[in-house]
Design a protein around this motif. Structure first.
Motif, PDB file in Angstrom:
ATOM      1  N   LEU A 171     -32.826  24.158  19.389  1.00 21.25           N
ATOM      2  CA  LEU A 171     -33.613  24.963  18.450  1.00 21.25           C
ATOM      3  C   LEU A 171     -34.984  25.159  19.080  1.00 21.25           C
ATOM      4  CD1 LEU A 171     -31.178  24.154  16.766  1.00 21.25           C
ATOM      5  CD2 LEU A 171     -32.694  23.856  14.820  1.00 21.25           C
ATOM      6  N   CYS A 190     -30.947  30.729  20.629  1.00 17.93           N
ATOM      7  CA  CYS A 190     -30.523  29.328  20.632  1.00 17.93           C
ATOM      8  C   CYS A 190     -29.663  29.018  21.859  1.00 17.93           C
ATOM      9  CB  CYS A 190     -29.751  29.035  19.345  1.00 17.93           C
ATOM     10  SG  CYS A 190     -29.293  27.291  19.179  1.00 17.93           S
ATOM     11  N   TYR A 301     -27.498  23.627   5.892  1.00 20.90           N
ATOM     12  CA  TYR A 301     -28.417  24.729   5.601  1.00 20.90           C
ATOM     13  C   TYR A 301     -27.625  25.889   5.019  1.00 20.90           C
ATOM     14  CZ  TYR A 301     -32.342  22.289   7.656  1.00 20.90           C
ATOM     15  OH  TYR A 301     -33.352  21.381   7.878  1.00 20.90           O
ATOM     16  N   ASN A 303     -28.096  29.323   5.052  1.00 21.51           N
ATOM     17  CA  ASN A 303     -28.131  30.694   5.567  1.00 21.51           C
ATOM     18  C   ASN A 303     -26.801  31.014   6.244  1.00 21.51           C
ATOM     19  OD1 ASN A 303     -28.525  32.993   7.307  1.00 21.51           O
ATOM     20  ND2 ASN A 303     -30.721  32.737   6.985  1.00 21.51           N
ATOM     21  N   HIS A 308     -26.584  29.865  12.210  1.00 26.73           N
ATOM     22  CA  HIS A 308     -27.208  28.866  11.329  1.00 26.73           C
ATOM     23  C   HIS A 308     -26.175  27.957  10.661  1.00 26.73           C
ATOM     24  CE1 HIS A 308     -30.894  30.880  12.151  1.00 26.73           C
ATOM     25  NE2 HIS A 308     -30.577  31.971  11.499  1.00 26.73           N
ATOM     26  N   GLN A 309     -24.921  28.386  10.655  1.00 27.73           N
ATOM     27  CA  GLN A 309     -23.891  27.512  10.084  1.00 27.73           C
ATOM     28  C   GLN A 309     -23.813  26.194  10.838  1.00 27.73           C
ATOM     29  OE1 GLN A 309     -23.120  29.876  12.224  1.00 27.73           O
ATOM     30  NE2 GLN A 309     -21.534  29.072  13.585  1.00 27.73           N
ATOM     31  N   LYS A 311     -26.295  24.467  11.664  1.00 32.42           N
ATOM     32  CA  LYS A 311     -27.346  23.554  11.190  1.00 32.42           C
ATOM     33  C   LYS A 311     -26.807  22.758   9.996  1.00 32.42           C
ATOM     34  CE  LYS A 311     -30.979  26.173  10.466  1.00 32.42           C
ATOM     35  NZ  LYS A 311     -32.375  26.615  10.262  1.00 32.42           N
ATOM     36  N   ASN A 424     -37.437  22.444   8.778  1.00 32.18           N
ATOM     37  CA  ASN A 424     -36.814  23.207   9.849  1.00 32.18           C
ATOM     38  C   ASN A 424     -37.098  24.687   9.575  1.00 32.18           C
ATOM     39  OD1 ASN A 424     -34.224  24.898  10.638  1.00 32.18           O
ATOM     40  ND2 ASN A 424     -34.461  23.221  12.081  1.00 32.18           N
ATOM     41  N   TYR A 426     -37.255  29.004  10.934  1.00 25.39           N
ATOM     42  CA  TYR A 426     -36.680  30.044  11.780  1.00 25.39           C
ATOM     43  C   TYR A 426     -37.619  31.256  11.779  1.00 25.39           C
ATOM     44  CZ  TYR A 426     -33.275  33.064  14.039  1.00 25.39           C
ATOM     45  OH  TYR A 426     -32.653  33.912  14.927  1.00 25.39           O
ATOM     46  N   HIS A 448     -35.220  27.713   5.701  1.00 25.43           N
ATOM     47  CA  HIS A 448     -33.946  27.956   5.028  1.00 25.43           C
ATOM     48  C   HIS A 448     -33.661  26.911   3.947  1.00 25.43           C
ATOM     49  CE1 HIS A 448     -32.358  30.172   8.882  1.00 25.43           C
ATOM     50  NE2 HIS A 448     -33.141  30.935   8.151  1.00 25.43           N
ATOM     51  N   HIS A 450     -31.583  24.201   2.022  1.00 27.70           N
ATOM     52  CA  HIS A 450     -30.740  23.148   2.595  1.00 27.70           C
ATOM     53  C   HIS A 450     -30.537  22.043   1.572  1.00 27.70           C
ATOM     54  CE1 HIS A 450     -34.934  22.159   3.549  1.00 27.70           C
ATOM     55  NE2 HIS A 450     -34.575  20.897   3.424  1.00 27.70           N
TER      56      HIS A 450
END
Ligand code: CO
Ligand code: CO
Lengths: 689, 689
Positions: A171, A190, A301, A303, A308-309, A311, A424, A426, A448, A450
């Motif tokens: 990240l 990423c 998370y 999103n 992002h899946q 995360k 965290n 983005y 995001h 979470h």
């Protein structure tokens, strides 16, 4: 007493006791010995973990019952090592015998990422040509690559790469100045890092690019605050002193305080492990819990956009709550009279490493323990409470988790977790909306949604190992309003449902019935209430797992599907999401779902059971959480119900006590009382008149 | 600064300020003046309440905006008096003008029971021939009537007697010795007392009689513990000192601390009232809450047998949280540097009475406020939190309620309530089972199931009086696993539902969605998040009202039917179960249900609204709760969300702070740090090495 104290001091100062308690973590010497034994037979390895392989419960129980006659359990090291080509070896080393008793190549798994593993990635990323190219595309020139940072997470699971190769996702962030918080400058791409070859093997790039944030830095370190107008000056000190010392004693790592006895262990994975918890009930030492720990967690998370899946960190299983533990400081993390314990781990090279002051043990005043005033004459007893706090703090990249195991005088054990640290974040473009999957917490910074879901492992031993778990709901009585049985409609009671098999014991939280769970010994009834002696799990922060059934997180974090699971005790069932968590696909689900599927109809009635409780919170960020979050606490309680025959804290010395006959005889009322230390805020000494 | 402090001290010592703040409680002089003004016109009354009639919001808001030009609101006394024949008078006395501005005979209501009312009953009961007869039937000879006690409750509501006559039910007990807890010896019958004639008018006798308990006494006062083996001796003192004094200041009753400003009021009914709560956001004084109080509560018991349905005390509306307030003591109820406020009330005879030290104001250390460590170099900032606690404790016959309003540096306001004191108990025969409606907590002592349900009244003024309430649920995003919009099934977000009318705003708790409620100012968006500035109600102890729909409790305690109600602000809507609560039938329901029914479709969007929140717990007693209960805490949080543009506590001085550049330059790491006060538990001074 003095001698005992001196011996205790000596043992703490040298860090050595004659012989280790079988639950004690491996010492630096033992870690070195284990590595040396392995090295005699295997080379070209680096070490992922060398930790205590806890004695089997049956063996340990026999030894505890008769330490003079039963052989002491051997000290055994549980080893994870990694060879060339991401080959993973799981081994056991008997330190008493000096032998390797198990050594297996385990296929298709990836052990957790250590702090050393993390540290390597950033330097690789900065030199990678494709990363430099990506940086250029969003406004960072090659000359600024030293300002580029990354938090290297495990990849979690990515179906494009599977689990054969050890991977991390980087990240990415940027710091205009080395002291600026990088979380204000998240980068939009990423890189994927291969830990075996130490190369960047792929870069995930979003369809819509986002340029480097141009907002001013926002920081919280002292120099930054000084520059922004300085610190507030109206906070006067509060000093906490214990002139006669602490009220607890230690024999090795066995901690005794206010009738409690508990062995305080620690490992790289779970952090603190509390074992053999007993309560001295008027001379009768009664077992309560055999072992308790925070065994796993997951932070999904919300999103849905790729990648992002990925995360959804399993901070314990993928990084290690012990490995990430902070070294604590007197007066910073805790105040008063403090005892610290260090933690010893292996490093990648096989050398023992020590985190100083990993565990903090201290007492705190806890307000009113109990109070009652007779309204007739104002005769009154008021007694203040004390609590014992055993804590550690770990840093999971951006987040901080402060874990407090708290023992109370009334027989309650509390697990409090405080969340602090940094969100965290983005990247987002000017004009882009963070809603609904996140919040713009600072210009250009998208935090995001979470969840923080923790899995508490409770191995109860409520007056013995054979226990039964009941779900308890507060429900209305039968009979409509006006009926003979319930004329005024006010009947209600505690409905108890036995969780008789693992399949039937998967239970969710129900706030409307104030649902709790009781760990009971049905073979032993309270002499007054005639109800089984029990400890009750009271937990109110119990969100549903929000990733959907069948989703990646749902598959990997099976423990989080229900608030409570119950399983039959098994020495090898410690890790709710599996022994090796990174890059598990969840097909099939490891840990709890697998154990239950293997034997869903096993008897859980009046046998050795383990309760797994998932709790936590759903976090929708807001600007108040930035640039560093005020600590948010969560609490789980384990409360004795029908366990004692009376309030077990009656003999705690009161601050004040008068009985009616004393008031009648002219005893001074409570307002004449001071503790000799407390003062009136505005002038005056001890008098309250 | 010194002068200001001296003036402050002087005003506290004399208890007088030049002119009262319009929200200040009536002083003893004002109470006496109000009574004198009434007595000029009316005689043969006894007084039930003489309390501040708070200035109307519109008038008060105008005055606060420009105190120099707008006339100061008059001081007005709100009076309840009772004449012969249980005649109830509600009146208002303008103390500035010296006139009675309202005086009404109110038919069919009964005002609350004062402590004096309570005290009368016991002596009447002891002399009553029928009571003596009933005592004889269960084993108490006439010569022992001085050992018979009663807790006289309001009758609640009993359809046989209605509300025309002022009645109390005498919950009967016995004390073998004057110092023995009577709750071990409950009697099985219940006399009804007519407060007007001061006679016992009826006795409720159960079909199955229960003889006086023969168990040995169980007590908790100091002499009893000494006789049972004495107090534990292993608890060393913890001293809390504030050598430089407190961090708060007081101007009259306006309390300022860490950017907060709040007026601390107090009345006989609600106890503490917090008004005009503002937060100084970097020089901008922003309103947050106009008024907050614990406005009502109900404690329904779950045993359906007559006459236990009458046990559902409205402790605030039927007795008064202020009237029952304890006089607090330094070092007993609170430790450190304490400021107390007294409370003034009228007595039955019309004379002013003072409860000394009714309110306690003090600070506490609150652990870690925020912390973050950079894993790369262990640069770290850790800041400790402070909290300000404004508290009172009241005794409701057997129970104690400790109420703590807690202000945090991060903008959070917390209401914590601790329950302690003694269980309400009932008699049981040998061999009788207490299940399922109660628990035998000690031989012969049946403690019935019950709920403690509190109603918190919150009048928000989040950046202005016009606010909107939203219900917020954590829910899954749309799209099944594998869909384009939610490929990994991990999408989730905060679903906000506007509570637009009183009829639509009756909402229940949902633990599975971690439901919260936001009080938002939709006219003012957070500049970063673009979301409305808001305060969020976070409450996790929210049981359903267990008495059934249509039941007596359901009818009388309408506020408890839902977790949240929202109403349009009305100066006269303060009491959720009505102004006069004893002997209300609930037909029709008073308070919240009546207000909503009168105008269910009123607009609540962006207007002056009030949020009513019912929370609490369901209590299934166990022997651990006896003979005195360890305090059980409950918490409600009001947290800023999108209210600030950053963590508002960043300028709290840290315990330790280092930035990466300082670590690189050789700054001492956190383990070298001590606060000069904290010590190692076992030897050693400040060093942690
Ligand atoms: Co969070
Ligand atoms: Co209770």
């Amino acid at each position: 007493m003095v001698l005992e104290r001196l011996q205790q001091m000596a043992s703490h100062l040298t860090g050595q006791v004659a012989q280790h308690h079988p639950f004690d973590p491996l010492t630096t010497e033992e870690i070195a010995a284990a590595v040396a034994i392995i090295r005699r037979e295997y080379s070209d390895l680096f070490f992922n973990a060398v930790t205590l392989w806890e004695p089997r419960k049956a063996e340990m129980t026999r030894w505890l019952a008769s330490p003079a006659t039963v052989p002491r359990p051997h000290r055994v090291a549980d080893v994870v090592a990694i060879g060339r080509g991401s080959k993973v070896y799981d081994g056991l080393v008997d330190l008493d015998d000096g032998t390797i008793v198990r050594w297996e190549l385990t296929e298709g798994v990836q052990p957790l990422i250590t702090m050393e593993d993390l540290q390597i990635v950033e330097s690789v990323v900065r030199k990678d040509a494709k990363v430099i190219e990506q940086c250029g595309l969003i406004g960072i020139p090659p000359s600024d690559m030293h300002k580029v940072y990354c938090d290297p997470w495990t990849i979690g699971y990515d179906e494009r790469f599977g689990s054969g190769v050890r991977l991390q996702q980087a990240l990415m962030y940027y710091r205009p100045h080395v002291d600026d918080s990088q979380y204000t400058y998240p980068l939009d791409f990423c890189p994927i890092f291969n830990a075996d070859t130490q190369e960047i093997v792929h870069i995930d790039v979003p369809k819509v690019r986002r340029q480097l944030n141009t907002a001013s830095p926002i920081n919280y370190h002292a120099d930054a605050i000084e520059k922004q107008g300085g610190f507030r000056k109206d906070l006067k000190p509060i000093n906490i002193t214990q002139p006669e010392g602490v009220s607890f004693t230690l024999d090795g790592r066995t901690l005794k305080w206010q009738n409690w006895s508990v062995h305080v262990g620690f490992n790289y994975r779970e952090g603190m492990v509390l074992s053999n918890i007993t309560f001295n009930d008027k001379g009768n030492v009664r077992p309560v819990f055999w072992r308790m720990s925070l065994a796993e967690m997951v932070v999904p998370y919300g999103n849905p956009e790729r990648p992002h899946q990925r995360k959804h960190a399993f901070d314990l299983g993928e990084y290690g709550g012990g490995y990430m533990t902070n070294s604590l400081a007197l007066g910073c993390d805790c105040k008063g009279a403090i005892h610290y314990m260090d933690a010893a781990f292996v490093n990648r090279a096989g050398e023992p490493q020590v985190i100083k002051n990993a565990i903090c043990i201290h007492e705190e005043d806890a307000g009113i323990l109990f109070k009652h005033t007779d309204f007739r004459d104002e005769s009154c007893t008021v007694t203040r409470a004390r609590k014992l706090v055993v804590s550690h703090v770990f840093t999971a990249a951006n987040y901080e988790y402060c874990v407090y195991w708290i023992f109370h005088q009334d027989g309650t054990i509390q697990l409090e977790i405080k969340l602090t640290g940094i969100l965290n974040t983005y990247a987002m473009n000017p004009g882009e909306s963070a809603a609904p999957w996140g919040t713009e917490v600072y210009p250009g910074v998208n935090a995001h949604n979470h969840q923080h879901l923790f899995c508490l492992r409770v191995d109860p031993s409520v007056d013995g190992h054979d226990n039964t778990v009941f779900q308890v709901d507060a429900v209305q009585g039968a009979g409509e309003v006006g009926s003979e049985e319930n004329p005024y409609g006010n009947a209600f009671y505690a409905k108890k449902t036995k969780l008789g098999t693992p399949g039937a014991a998967m239970s969710d939280y129900d706030g409307s019935t104030s649902r709790t769970w009781e760990m009971a010994n049905t073979s032993k009834l309270n002499p007054y209430s005639k109800k089984p002696v029990s400890y009750k799990l009271v937990s109110r922060e119990v969100p549903s797992l929000l990733p959907k059934e069948g989703s990646l997180v749902w598959k990997r974090a099976g423990f989080a599907r229900h608030a409570v699971h119950v399983t039959k005790y098994d020495d090898d069932q410690i890790h709710p999401a599996g022994r090796h968590v990174p890059q598990t696909s969840g097909e099939p689900s490891q840990g709890i779902p697998a154990w239950i599927a293997a034997n869903p109809d096993e008897n859980l009635d009046n046998t050795d059971v383990v309760l797994w409780h998932t709790f936590g919170l759903t976090h929708f960020p807001s600007p108040e959480d930035y640039p560093v979050m005020p600590a948010e606490p969560m609490t789980v309680l384990l409360r004795p119900r029908n366990f004692f025959t009376q309030n077990p804290a009656l003999d705690v010395p009161p601050s004040y006590s008068s009985a009616p006959s004393q008031i009648a005889a002219g005893k001074t009322g409570i307002r004449g009382i001071v503790d000799g230390i407390s003062r009136l805020a505005f002038g005056g000494g001890g008098s309250t008149q």
